[in-house]
Design an enzyme around this catalytic site. Structure first.
Site, PDB file in Angstrom:
ATOM      1  N   ARG A 133      -3.816  32.040 -15.005  1.00  0.00           N
ATOM      2  CA  ARG A 133      -5.168  32.827 -14.964  1.00  0.00           C
ATOM      3  C   ARG A 133      -5.483  33.278 -13.451  1.00  0.00           C
ATOM      4  NH1 ARG A 133      -8.522  31.685 -19.017  1.00  0.00           N
ATOM      5  NH2 ARG A 133     -10.436  31.606 -17.677  1.00  0.00           N
ATOM      6  N   ARG A 174      -2.775  36.436  -3.848  1.00  0.00           N
ATOM      7  CA  ARG A 174      -2.512  37.613  -3.420  1.00  0.00           C
ATOM      8  C   ARG A 174      -2.045  37.369  -1.646  1.00  0.00           C
ATOM      9  NH1 ARG A 174      -7.607  38.662  -5.890  1.00  0.00           N
ATOM     10  NH2 ARG A 174      -7.374  39.578  -7.891  1.00  0.00           N
ATOM     11  N   ARG A 181     -11.962  19.253 -23.633  1.00  0.00           N
ATOM     12  CA  ARG A 181     -12.672  18.930 -22.421  1.00  0.00           C
ATOM     13  C   ARG A 181     -14.038  19.299 -22.825  1.00  0.00           C
ATOM     14  NH1 ARG A 181     -12.006  14.957 -20.187  1.00  0.00           N
ATOM     15  NH2 ARG A 181     -12.302  15.955 -18.123  1.00  0.00           N
ATOM     16  N   ARG A 195     -17.708  22.241  -9.711  1.00  0.00           N
ATOM     17  CA  ARG A 195     -18.250  23.451  -9.105  1.00  0.00           C
ATOM     18  C   ARG A 195     -19.999  23.476  -9.358  1.00  0.00           C
ATOM     19  NH1 ARG A 195     -15.611  27.759 -13.272  1.00  0.00           N
ATOM     20  NH2 ARG A 195     -16.434  26.726 -15.262  1.00  0.00           N
ATOM     21  N   GLU A 254     -21.657  21.305 -12.294  1.00  0.00           N
ATOM     22  CA  GLU A 254     -20.932  21.060 -13.419  1.00  0.00           C
ATOM     23  C   GLU A 254     -19.833  20.102 -13.215  1.00  0.00           C
ATOM     24  OE1 GLU A 254     -19.683  24.950 -14.915  1.00  0.00           O
ATOM     25  OE2 GLU A 254     -17.759  24.076 -15.413  1.00  0.00           O
ATOM     26  N   TYR A 284      -7.840  28.956 -25.241  1.00  0.00           N
ATOM     27  CA  TYR A 284      -8.505  29.312 -24.058  1.00  0.00           C
ATOM     28  C   TYR A 284      -8.818  30.587 -23.976  1.00  0.00           C
ATOM     29  CZ  TYR A 284      -9.601  28.028 -19.048  1.00  0.00           C
ATOM     30  OH  TYR A 284     -10.273  27.643 -17.747  1.00  0.00           O
ATOM     31  N   ASP A 300     -10.998  33.991 -22.904  1.00  0.00           N
ATOM     32  CA  ASP A 300     -11.852  34.351 -22.238  1.00  0.00           C
ATOM     33  C   ASP A 300     -12.803  35.285 -23.066  1.00  0.00           C
ATOM     34  OD1 ASP A 300     -11.361  33.403 -19.626  1.00  0.00           O
ATOM     35  OD2 ASP A 300     -10.072  35.298 -19.204  1.00  0.00           O
TER      36      ASP A 300
HETATM   37  N1  UDP Z   1      -8.306  25.695 -10.454  1.00  0.00           N
HETATM   38  C1  UDP Z   1      -8.201  24.801  -9.528  1.00  0.00           C
HETATM   39  N2  UDP Z   1      -8.967  24.918  -8.477  1.00  0.00           N
HETATM   40  C2  UDP Z   1     -10.012  25.897  -8.340  1.00  0.00           C
HETATM   41  C3  UDP Z   1     -10.232  26.533  -9.501  1.00  0.00           C
HETATM   42  C4  UDP Z   1      -9.408  26.524 -10.589  1.00  0.00           C
HETATM   43  O1  UDP Z   1      -7.163  24.193  -9.512  1.00  0.00           O
HETATM   44  O2  UDP Z   1     -10.858  25.786  -7.465  1.00  0.00           O
HETATM   45  C5  UDP Z   1      -7.315  25.685 -11.583  1.00  0.00           C
HETATM   46  C6  UDP Z   1      -7.939  24.380 -12.908  1.00  0.00           C
HETATM   47  O3  UDP Z   1      -6.881  23.897 -13.239  1.00  0.00           O
HETATM   48  C7  UDP Z   1      -8.648  25.428 -13.866  1.00  0.00           C
HETATM   49  C8  UDP Z   1      -7.694  26.461 -14.007  1.00  0.00           C
HETATM   50  O4  UDP Z   1      -7.499  26.716 -12.477  1.00  0.00           O
HETATM   51  O5  UDP Z   1      -8.874  24.450 -14.996  1.00  0.00           O
HETATM   52  C9  UDP Z   1      -8.546  27.723 -14.452  1.00  0.00           C
HETATM   53  O6  UDP Z   1      -9.567  27.912 -13.551  1.00  0.00           O
HETATM   54  P1  UDP Z   1     -10.819  28.961 -14.022  1.00  0.00           P
HETATM   55  O7  UDP Z   1     -11.746  29.064 -12.742  1.00  0.00           O
HETATM   56  O8  UDP Z   1     -10.046  30.143 -14.597  1.00  0.00           O
HETATM   57  O9  UDP Z   1     -11.526  28.264 -15.108  1.00  0.00           O
HETATM   58  P2  UDP Z   1     -12.837  28.529 -15.997  1.00  0.00           P
HETATM   59  O10 UDP Z   1     -13.727  29.393 -15.072  1.00  0.00           O
HETATM   60  O11 UDP Z   1     -12.578  28.974 -17.208  1.00  0.00           O
HETATM   61  O12 UDP Z   1     -13.267  26.986 -16.073  1.00  0.00           O
END
Ligand code: UDP
Length: 377
Positions: free
Chosen positions: A169, A173, A246, A277, A298, A345, A347
C-alpha cells in the site's frame, strides 16, 4: 413486510448502499448496534476540532466515479497526507522517498539513491511475505528503521508471516514527493465524516442501539432483503471458527497550545514504544491558530471476543476460513459487505466502490429488478 431493505450497520458501506437504494425509490431501514452512526469513520467535535474517533481517515482515490460520488455528500479540503516517522528520537520524512534516503545515507540524487539501494537490496525472486518483499525493495537498514518495529507491533506477528499486500500500500519513491498516497484525489470532508454519513442517510429511517444478532428473528421479518455489514463469522455464530482482527486503543489528550507536533500524523516505528502513531486532528481540518489542540495516541491491542475489530488479518489461513463462510451465504436473502463482511483491508474509497458495485448487481439481478421476466417460448 415494511421495507425493501434492512441494512445492518450505519458505517460507510451500509450508508452508501442505503443511499443508492433510496435514490432508486426503495424503502430502507438502517440499524446499528452502536448508539451513533458512522461506524469507524465517525468524527466528533472536541474543543471545536473534528476528532477521528477510530483512527485517522484520509479520503483518497484513483476513481473519478467514487470521487464524484462522495463529493455529492461532502465538501473536501485539500489536505495531503505527509506523515513523519520518529525512530529513536530522530524524525524522518515518510513514506520512503528521496529525502528519507538523504536523511539515512546522505544520497542527494535519484541516481545516487538508486546506486545505494542496489547495494542494500536483498534479492528475492518470489517474495512470499511482507519481510521478503520489503527487503527486496529497500534492504535491511531501511526495513529495520521504518517497517519492522511498526509492523510487528501493529499486527503482533512476525513480518515473515504477513502478506506483502499490507506493505505494498505504501509507495517507495526516488523523488522528493512525500505524499503518502499516489492517488489524484485526496482530502478531508470540511464538516467531518459524521456529517458525510448523515448526508448519505438523509431521508432514510435509521435506528441506533439495535443489535441485529441479538434479535435477528424479529428483525428479519422487516424486509425481504438484508444487507449485513458486521463480522461475517459472528453472522454464522463462528461456525467455522473465529476470524481474527487487530484491535486498537486510543488515548486522547487536549493540550493548551495551538500546535503540539506540527503535523497530522507521526509514526513511532521502534518496537519498544507501544504506540504506533500520534495523530493531531486539527491538521486534517487545516486549522490555523487554535486555543488548544487534540492529539490521539494509537496503540494496537490484543484481540478478544468483545474488542472492536479494526483490521482483518488476511493470512492464507484466515482467508481460507473466510471463504468457508462466504460459501454458505444465502445470497437470495442476504448481502454481506464492507470491511468486516468481506474481511478485506478496504480503504474508504474501496468500501464505497464495493457498495456501489453491490447495488449495481442488485438492480441487474432479474429477481430484484423491476423488469418483468420474459415468458419462455
Ligand atoms: N507501516 C510501517 N511503518 C510505518 C507505516 C506503516 O511499517 O511507519 C506498515 C505497517 O505494516 C502497516 C502498513 O504499512 O500496517 C500499512 O500502513 P498504513 O499507514 O497504510 O495503515 P493504516 O493507516 O491503514 O493503519
Amino acid at each position: 413486510m415494511t421495507y425493501d431493505y434492512l441494512i445492518v450497520g450505519a458505517g460507510l458501506f451500509g450508508a452508501t448502499f442505503a443511499q443508492q437504494a433510496r435514490e432508486a425509490g426503495r424503502r430502507v431501514l438502517v440499524i446499528d448496534k452502536r448508539p451513533v452512526i458512522g461506524g469507524n469513520i465517525r468524527t466528533e467535535k472536541v474543543e471545536g476540532i473534528d476528532v477521528h474517533l477510530h483512527g485517522p481517515h484520509i479520503f483518497h482515490t484513483k476513481s473519478p466515479r467514487v470521487w464524484e460520488f462522495v463529493n455529492r455528500f461532502a465538501t473536501f479540503n485539500h489536505f495531503v497526507n505527509r506523515p513523519k516517522v520518529c525512530y529513536r528520537g530522530q524524525l524522518f520524512s515518510f513514506p520512503i522517498n528521496l529525502f528519507t534516503l538523504y536523511q539515512m545515507w546522505g544520497t542527494k540524487t535519484p541516481a545516487e539513491a538508486e546506486a545505494r539501494l542496489q547495494r542494500e537490496r536483498v534479492p528475492c525472486e518470489t517474495p512470499r511475505n511482507l519481510e521478503d518483499w520489503i527487503l527486496s525493495q529497500v534492504g535491511r537498514e531501511i526495513y529495520e528503521t521504518f517497517i519492522q518495529g511498526y509492523t510487528t507491533k501493529q499486527w503482533k506477528m512476525d513480518p515473515k508471516e504477513l502478506p506483502s499486500s499490507i506493505i505494498r500500500r505504501l509507495p517507495i519513491r526516488l523523488t522528493f514527493d512525500d505524499n503518502y498516497f499516489a492517488d489524484p484525489y485526496q482530502g478531508i470532508p470540511v464538516d467531518g465524516y459524521t456529517a458525510l454519513t448523515e448526508r448519505l442517510l438523509e431521508g432514510i429511517e435509521v435506528r441506533t442501539g439495535v443489535d441485529y444478532l441479538a434479535d435477528r428473528a424479529e428483525l428479519d421479518k422487516l424486509a425481504p432483503r438484508i444487507v449485513y455489514t458486521g463480522r461475517i463469522d459472528e453472522f454464522f455464530d463462528l461456525r467455522f471458527g473465529e476470524l481474527p482482527y487487530r484491535t486498537l486503543s486510543f488515548r486522547q489528550d487536549v493540550y493548551e497550545q495551538s500546535d503540539h507536533q506540527g503535523n497530522a500524523i507521526i509514526n513511532y516505528t521502534e518496537a519498544d514504544i507501544p504506540h504506533t502513531r500520534r495523530v493531531e486532528h486539527k491538521h486534517f481540518a487545516m486549522m490555523g491558530e487554535t486555543k488548544c489542540t487534540v492529539v490521539t495516541t494509537e496503540t494496537p491491542g490484543t484481540w478478544h471476543k468483545n474488542a472492536t475489530p479494526y483490521y482483518p488479518i488476511n493470512t492464507a489461513e484466515n482467508d481460507q476460513r473466510y471463504k468457508q463462510y462466504r460459501e454458505v451465504v444465502d445470497h437470495e436473502r442476504f448481502l454481506i459487505g464492507g470491511r468486516l463482511g468481506e474481511y478485506r483491508y478496504y480503504d474508504m474509497d474501496q468500501t464505497i466502490a464495493s457498495a456501489l458495485a453491490a447495488w449495481k448487481r442488485e438492480v441487474e439481478k432479474p429477481a430484484i429488478a423491476a423488469k418483468p421476466s420474459r415468458p419462455r417460448v
